[in-house]
Design an enzyme around this catalytic site. Structure first.
Site, PDB file in Angstrom:
ATOM      1  N   LYS A 166       0.506 -22.009   3.454  1.00  0.00           N
ATOM      2  CA  LYS A 166       0.153 -23.293   3.022  1.00  0.00           C
ATOM      3  C   LYS A 166      -1.175 -23.862   3.509  1.00  0.00           C
ATOM      4  CE  LYS A 166       3.406 -26.576   3.928  1.00  0.00           C
ATOM      5  NZ  LYS A 166       2.981 -27.717   4.430  1.00  0.00           N
ATOM      6  N   ASP A 179       5.709 -25.759  13.211  1.00  0.00           N
ATOM      7  CA  ASP A 179       6.115 -25.979  12.386  1.00  0.00           C
ATOM      8  C   ASP A 179       7.378 -25.009  12.250  1.00  0.00           C
ATOM      9  OD1 ASP A 179       4.491 -27.785  10.941  1.00  0.00           O
ATOM     10  OD2 ASP A 179       3.250 -26.127   9.968  1.00  0.00           O
TER      11      ASP A 179
END
Ligand code: S3P
Length: 439
Positions: A25, A319
């Site tokens: 991402k 994350d």
């Protein structure tokens, strides 16, 4: 209002085979940004066709950049050069994507035109003062609402000046925001980080021919340069691979290969932490692709033990904590996380939401101001809410492999922001999960 999607896991799944998970991402966002500002045509392969990266792509189309695709991960960007962006005729809606909003706020502060950045309910509650403060120091004219949150109004048209910024938190988004504004600033811009954070912006700037210097914890660039188009091969996202690393670790007889995973040293905290817990993860075929290290990962079942997570690994795994907490729930003994207060300002408050979810599934988990204490135990079935946070939804899907009953996870549509193929790939390797639209 987005669709309401609920995930249901069934006990007794397996974890076998070989897959390639979705594109990274962070790198996908940056490929659109730098490709748009470059001179020439940039071809991107492996682009993540998730809603977050698509929000960045859409924003650059609205800024006048001709972009073709994505088509099976291929995107062609006809760069307009550093001075070629056009004033948008509408607000730039960045959906759920913090990376889009924080990086764009820097990049757009240096433009001669005004723009307004908006986002969904979650993004509109996330702290933006952390980017507004350094941008004001650079001379930007930027406004938010009273809480220091979106929408952000960027007046544009100011001449920015370079700063030496001592960043108060370990944030790659803030670092990147300041560096992207620095491209348009007079003189030199530097950012000093309190702990290493992902360095994709620096690496990709260099790939596009822009000089970036690193000395210790400080990154420096000179404003006023140019970017030259180059091709970007986006590796698989280690943050998406992480769900399968934990799935393989906790499932008896598991053996799973994850191919072409990004292994940037600023991102591999999850591997270090899981290995310290006893995970059997091997790194094969390590290579470099377009300035980023990449490898194939093989994970096999292994008994995990609870650990005190080293604080120096926290920014390198920031994350991945939702699924690391699931690993901790399946481990023998206690796992303690400290120094991770940043988790409270992600897509959801990941400390509270994960602790609530674990308790709902029979695990003794205690939220602390900057982390969590988890006693490994037996996951049961349970009902919980992901609070629209993609990584919470995927983490509890993995938990389903070790649960004695059905786990029902509400508000999962945002899995599409980072990993649109998740449910299909999870089923492919043997995880029993279904997604149902509810009204
Ligand atoms: C990102 C940086 C991290 C990370 C986010 C993506 C990036 O955020 O959590 O998912 O692409 O720069 P912070 O910089 O706020 O830690």
């Amino acid at each position: 209002m987005s669709k309401q999607v609920t995930f249901f896991t069934e006990p007794g799944g397996s974890c076998q085979g070989a897959i390639r998970v979705a594109g990274d991402k962070s790198i996908s966002h940056r490929s659109i940004m730098l490709g748009s500002l470059a001179k020439g045509t940039t071809e991107v392969t492996g682009f993540l066709e998730g809603e977050d990266a698509l929000a960045t792509l859409k924003a650059f189309k609205a800024l006048g950049v001709k972009i073709e695709g994505p088509d099976q991960g291929k995107v062609t960007i006809h760069g307009v050069g550093m001075g070629g962006l056009k004033a948008p005729t509408q607000d730039l809606n960045l959906g759920n994507s913090g990376t889009s909003m924080r990086l764009l706020s820097g990049l757009l502060s240096g433009q001669p035109f005004a723009s307004k950045l908006t986002g969904d309910h979650s993004l509109s509650g996330r702290p933006m003062k952390r980017v507004i403060d350094p941008l004001l120091l650079m001379g930007a004219n930027i406004d938010s609402n009273e809480m220091g949150t979106a929408p952000l109004f960027l007046r544009g048209g100011e001449s920015l000046k370079g700063i030496d910024y001592d960043m108060p938190m370990a944030s790659a988004q803030v670092k990147s925001c300041v560096l992207l504004a620095g491209l348009y600033a007079e003189g030199q811009t530097s950012v000093t980080e309190p702990a290493p954070t992902r360095d994709h912006t620096e690496r990709m700037l260099q790939g596009f021919g822009y000089e970036v210097k690193r000395e210790g914890a400080t990154v420096t660039l000179q404003g006023g340069g140019e970017l030259t188009a180059c091709n970007v091969d986006v590796p698989s996202d280690i943050s998406s691979a992480a769900f399968f690393l934990v799935a393989g670790s906790i499932t008896p007889n598991a053996s799973l290969t994850l191919s072409h995973v990004g292994m940037n040293p600023t991102r591999i905290g999850v591997i270090n932490i899981l290995q310290q817990m006893g995970a059997d993860i091997t790194v094969e075929n390590a290579r470099e692709v377009g300035g980023e290290p990449v490898a194939d990962l093989v994970v096999k079942h292994a008994p995990l033990k609870g650990i005190q997570i080293p604080e120096d690994q926290v920014p390198l795994a920031i994350d991945e904590f939702p699924v690391i907490f699931i690993a901790a729930a399946c481990a023998e003994g206690q796992t303690v996380l400290t120094g991770a207060e940043e988790l409270r300002v992600k897509e959801s408050d990941r400390i509270q939401v994960m602790a609530d979810g674990l308790v709902a599934c029979g695990i003794n988990a205690t939220a602390t101001p900057d982390g969590m204490i988890i006693e490994g135990g037996q996951l049961t079935g349970g009902k919980l809410d992901s609070h629209g946070d993609h990584r919470i939804a995927m983490a509890f899907t993995v938990a389903g492999l070790q649960a004695t009953g059905v786990i029902e996870i509400a508000d999962c549509d945002n899995v599409n922001t980072s990993f649109p193929d998740f449910i299909a790939l999870a089923n492919q390797v043997g995880i029993n999960v279904s997604a149902k639209e509810v009204s």
